[in-house]
Design an enzyme around this catalytic site. Structure first.
Site, PDB file in Angstrom:
ATOM      1  CE  LYS A   7      -3.694  -9.343  -3.011  1.00  0.00           C
ATOM      2  NZ  LYS A   7      -3.213  -8.657  -1.783  1.00  0.00           N
ATOM      3  CG  HIS A   8      -2.143  -2.217  -5.698  1.00  0.00           C
ATOM      4  ND1 HIS A   8      -1.282  -2.033  -4.626  1.00  0.00           N
ATOM      5  CD2 HIS A   8      -1.825  -1.235  -6.588  1.00  0.00           C
ATOM      6  CE1 HIS A   8      -0.488  -1.002  -4.869  1.00  0.00           C
ATOM      7  NE2 HIS A   8      -0.796  -0.505  -6.057  1.00  0.00           N
TER       8      HIS A   8
ATOM      9  CB  CYS B 115      11.430  -0.748   1.850  1.00  0.00           C
ATOM     10  SG  CYS B 115       9.891  -1.662   1.999  1.00  0.00           S
TER      11      CYS B 115
ATOM     12  CD1 TRP C 258       0.049  -1.485   3.093  1.00  0.00           C
ATOM     13  CD2 TRP C 258       0.710   0.637   3.266  1.00  0.00           C
ATOM     14  NE1 TRP C 258       0.900  -1.399   4.181  1.00  0.00           N
ATOM     15  CE2 TRP C 258       1.308  -0.102   4.308  1.00  0.00           C
ATOM     16  CE3 TRP C 258       0.965   2.002   3.178  1.00  0.00           C
ATOM     17  CZ2 TRP C 258       2.158   0.482   5.244  1.00  0.00           C
ATOM     18  CZ3 TRP C 258       1.814   2.588   4.109  1.00  0.00           C
ATOM     19  CH2 TRP C 258       2.394   1.833   5.134  1.00  0.00           C
ATOM     20  CG  ASN C 259       5.053   1.229   0.931  1.00  0.00           C
ATOM     21  OD1 ASN C 259       4.696   0.386   0.115  1.00  0.00           O
ATOM     22  ND2 ASN C 259       6.309   1.375   1.283  1.00  0.00           N
TER      23      ASN C 259
ATOM     24  CD  GLU D 295      11.216  -2.318   7.371  1.00  0.00           C
ATOM     25  OE1 GLU D 295      11.296  -1.612   6.358  1.00  0.00           O
ATOM     26  OE2 GLU D 295      10.728  -3.466   7.357  1.00  0.00           O
TER      27      GLU D 295
ATOM     28  CD  GLU E 116      11.901  -3.113  -2.214  1.00  0.00           C
ATOM     29  OE1 GLU E 116      11.290  -3.556  -1.223  1.00  0.00           O
ATOM     30  OE2 GLU E 116      12.137  -1.908  -2.361  1.00  0.00           O
TER      31      GLU E 116
ATOM     32  N   GLY F 298       7.007  -6.243  -0.273  1.00  0.00           N
ATOM     33  CA  GLY F 298       6.310  -6.294   1.006  1.00  0.00           C
ATOM     34  C   GLY F 298       7.226  -6.774   2.117  1.00  0.00           C
TER      35      GLY F 298
END
Length: 456
Positions: free
Chosen positions: A153-154, A261, A129-130, A358, A227, A205
């Site tokens: 596929k969002h 990220c 989503w970011n 993170e 990623e 993700g």
């Protein structure tokens, strides 16, 4: 049900029924059918479509950008920039895709031998989503230019963004089946990955999600690009331009409310300049405005979801309890929405939560180091390896970059993604590359061709 919550208010703004199994099957069939013809198109034809898509996006910035603001809380200034950057990605591959995939002549015992790059088929992109528009184009532009078709596929929280992207392709004249958005819930994704018509997978993700996707893809002998997350270090040595470093690292830490990220997350500062740098960071962070993401004056919007804010606050609280010093923020504000204050922690050490994990939010973490050698040890003391930056003299910085365990290092500059340059990580930050000439070659068949007779 796909439920969309405005993170600035905490209120549900839309509920959408997921695609039925019949709809997903139709999409898969359409993607496979279109691939048979799309793979035969010229690079010029593919480029014309991508340029048309980019042109529509640039004209519709004021329609597209607010969708991100409403669905995931991106400040409107950043949202406008993201639409423009996504358009740039499409234009870049329209301009350079053919050259990136040019045939490579390689000498052998053949009369002629070479490698040519051919498309694979339908590629599935599983996206977060970011950065709804940028990540979609980072996946789709090179894949389409290479001659593949795309199934996107969002994230379930950004369905309006997903639909808008698909609509732009349709408006640009993309043939049916070339680019499609699948609005499905997470449990339904496995069957799509396993479908024989899907030939490759791109996932952005979490490390946990990436591990699951990678395992499924590997079990079907399908290539994947991952990623994933990062606990990205930034080393600031005593000979650095402290004002410039503080300015850039402040921006890097708070873009998209810190939900990136590749944001600077662990700032490792050499001891002689540690106190001075801390003061500079505190002054810059304290001046930022947290508020309504629809207000152009806002620097930092809300965290995307309540559970993400709660997790961020846990990390901050545990770090302070373990002995870190809290300079700014650190408290969940009263009122609606999922806002979190700009937070500055200093004297963070290995073993503390904000060092080991993170942090996905506007939390800057300062770590003191006695020298360059220890700085490198601290930088590499993480299971992640996505991105990093070094602040020192250029020649020294380049030498240090070789010792950092990360897929991307910036010397005296912000870490960013750029259509011209490859991006990706190592260790638990994933594998494979996106963007640049390397990214477009992830989802192609590097076919060796040997033409006889053999030379004697």
């Amino acid at each position: 049900m796909l439920t969309v919550t405005n993170p600035a208010t905490g209120k549900i703004i839309q509920e959408i029924e997921p695609d039925s199994a019949k709809s997903v099957e139709s999409a898969l069939e359409a993607a496979q059918k279109r691939f048979i013809s799309w793979r035969q198109t010229s690079f010029a034809e593919r480029a014309d479509l991508l340029r048309a898509v980019a042109g529509i996006m640039r004209k519709k910035v004021e329609e597209l950008a607010p969708l991100m603001t409403q669905e995931m809380g991106k400040p409107i200034r950043e949202a406008r920039g993201e639409v423009e950057k996504a358009a740039w990605c499409a234009e870049h591959y329209a301009e350079h895709g053919e050259a990136y995939l040019a045939r490579e002549e390689i000498g052998s015992d053949a009369t002629r031998s070479y490698v040519q790059y051919l498309p694979l088929g339908p590629v599935l992109g599983i996206l977060p989503w970011n950065a709804p528009f940028w990540l979609a184009f980072r996946f789709a532009a090179p894949a389409l230019m290479a001659g593949n078709t795309c199934l996107m596929k969002h994230d379930p929280h950004v369905p309006a963004c997903a639909k808008a992207i698909a609509d732009v392709f349709e408006e640009a004249g993309a043939p049916p089946g070339l680019f499609q958005a699948l609005r499905i819930e997470t449990p339904a994704v496995e069957a799509v990955i396993r479908d024989t018509r899907v030939r490759a997978v791109s996932f952005t993700g979490s490390a946990r999600g990436g591990a699951a996707v990678a395992a499924i893809a590997a079990s079907e002998i399908k290539p994947a690009v991952l990623e994933l997350g990062g606990s990205d270090p930034s080393i600031v040595l005593a000979d650095a331009d402290l004002d410039k470093a503080a300015e850039v690292l402040t921006l890097s830490r708070i873009i998209n409310a810190g939900q990136s990220c590749i944001a600077a997350k662990r700032l490792i500062i050499e001891e002689p300049v540690y106190d001075a740098f801390t003061e500079k960071m505190q002054a810059r962070l304290a001046a930022l405005k947290v508020g309504d993401p629809a207000d152009p004056a806002t620097d930092i919007g809300p965290i995307a979801r309540a559970d993400l804010r709660d997790e961020l606050h846990r990390q901050v609280s545990e770090t302070v309890k373990a002995g870190a010093r809290l300079h700014l923020g650190g408290k969940i504000p009263e009122g609606p929405g999922f806002f979190y204050p700009v937070t500055l922690l200093s004297d963070v050490t290995p073993g503390m939560c904000a060092f080991n994990e993170e942090t996905f939010g506007p939390v800057a973490v300062l770590i003191k180091t006695p020298d360059e050698k220890r700085a490198l040890e601290l930088a590499n003391d993480t299971p992640y390896g996505l991105a990093a930056s070094v602040w020192t003299g250029s020649e020294r910085g380049e030498a240090i970059a070789r010792e950092i365990e990360a897929g991307q290092v910036s010397v005296n500059g912000i870490v960013k993604t750029d259509p011209r340059l490859p991006s990706g990580g190592i260790k638990k930050s994933g594998y494979g590359r996106e963007l640049g000439p390397h990214g477009i070659k992830e989802f192609v068949n590097a076919q060796q061709v040997w033409v006889g007779p053999a030379r004697t």
